[in-house]
Design an enzyme around this catalytic site. Structure first.
Site, PDB file in Angstrom:
ATOM      1  N   ASP A 180      52.765 -31.151 -62.914  1.00  0.00           N
ATOM      2  CA  ASP A 180      54.342 -31.652 -62.977  1.00  0.00           C
ATOM      3  C   ASP A 180      54.674 -31.831 -61.580  1.00  0.00           C
ATOM      4  OD1 ASP A 180      54.396 -30.923 -65.710  1.00  0.00           O
ATOM      5  OD2 ASP A 180      54.602 -28.928 -65.546  1.00  0.00           O
TER       6      ASP A 180
ATOM      7  N   HIS B 119      56.093 -25.595 -68.783  1.00  0.00           N
ATOM      8  CA  HIS B 119      55.103 -26.824 -68.618  1.00  0.00           C
ATOM      9  C   HIS B 119      55.170 -27.746 -69.953  1.00  0.00           C
ATOM     10  CE1 HIS B 119      51.573 -29.222 -67.240  1.00  0.00           C
ATOM     11  NE2 HIS B 119      50.908 -28.797 -68.247  1.00  0.00           N
TER      12      HIS B 119
END
Length: 337
Positions: free
Chosen positions: A170, A197
């Site tokens: 990310d 996530h």
């Protein structure tokens, strides 16, 4: 000769190598789409002295292939019935094992299969390498990390400082996507990403990134960027047209986080990276695991940083992330129970 030299230089520059301490690392799920490139990248890391590759199929072949790469470091492959052998003497365990996401599939759809795999691997690590640092890649990370924690806790080997959910992809995506809009170099464009996530749990703190000022000023551009960071994985799943999910970028991100940890384990100070860990930040809201900037040290997590000053938009993103995170975490804990 020039081409070979250039190729050799690329992976080595991706890692910091300021001191000679080396570490034994295991990859559980080394035969898969993430496991194979991740194993190669770890083989290229000078801080990895020995690499143990395990999978239910293919790991000995991957090990034989990677062992021919002309850099120092031992590589051994282990088949399905040799998991304990693969874990002997290991200091860092990286777990990419599991099935990949396909078009139309959410991370939750992966849950039943991947949860069972991660639970069993965690039990083996607890038994054979109870002091190892565990890096969980297997999705859904928001649930698999609590599963690992529950398994270790039941076995009496849980150390919160040694368990990490790898959310570095990310961060990598956020830096890349922002730099393409801002016209900056990704390596100098550092975006802190907090939360979890998956989807709405991914919260990029763009207000804390100087290069994002012009992007934040345009509401539509800002919202599109946030959405792309949160759902960037869908781009890859769609583009691969049923052939898998993000494997190469995930392998790069995992190798990058592993290198950060290895550097900290050998004593390098000041290494601060986001990771999904057991955290007090939102414990009162029922969220026991949360990704935020953590400082790494010789024993793993040395310090958990707060979120700092958030914009009004980021406060709303965190607010939206918390209930989803709570559900994800509870799902993992219930499965482990």
């Amino acid at each position: 000769m020039l081409a070979r030299t250039a190729l050799r230089a690329i992976p080595r520059r991706a890692f910091s190598t300021s001191a000679p301490r080396q570490t034994k690392v295991a990859v559980l799920g080394a035969g898969g789409g993430i496991g194979q490139p991740l194993s190669l990248l770890l083989k290229m890391d000078p801080l990895v002295s020995s690499l143990s590759l395990y999978d239910i199929r293919g790991a000995p072949g991957v090990a034989a292939d990677i062992s021919h790469v002309d850099v120092a470091g031992e590589v051994n492959g282990y088949p399905a019935d040799k998991l304990e052998d693969a874990l002997k003497g290991v200091e860092v365990v990286v777990i990419p094992a599991g099935v990949p996401r396909k078009p139309g599939m959410t991370r939750d759809d992966l849950f039943n299969t991947n949860a069972s795999i991660v639970r069993d691997l965690a039990a083996a690590v607890s038994k054979t390498a109870p002091k190892a640092h565990i890096l969980v890649i297997s999705n859904p990370v928001n649930s698999t990390v609590p599963i690992v924690a529950s398994v270790l806790e039941k076995a009496g080997t849980f150390d919160p400082a040694r368990l990490f959910g790898v959310t570095t992809l990310d961060v990598v995506r956020a830096s890349r996507f922002l730099s393409s809009l801002a016209g900056t170099d990704p390596k100098d464009t550092h975006v802190t990403v907090v939360g979890g996530h998956s989807g709405v749990t991914i919260v990029p703190l763009l207000s804390q990134t100087p290069q994002a000022k012009s992007v934040i000023a345009n509401k539509e551009t800002y919202e599109k960027l946030v959405n792309r960071i949160q759902y960037g994985g869908d781009e890859v799943v769609k583009a691969k047209d049923g052939a898998g999910s993000a494997t190469l970028s995930m392998a790069f991100a995992a190798a990058k986080f592993t290198n950060s940890l290895l550097r900290a384990l050998k004593g390098e100070k000041g290494i601060v990276v986001p990771s999904f860990v057991k955290s007090p930040l939102f414990e009162k809201e029922g969220v026991e695991f949360f990704s935020s900037n953590i400082e790494l040290g010789p024993n793993g997590v040395a310090k958990i940083h707060g979120l700092g000053e958030l914009s009004a938009e980021e406060q709303e993103l965190v607010k939206a992330a918390l209930p989803e995170l709570q559900k994800n975490i509870e799902k993992g804990v219930k499965f482990a129970a």
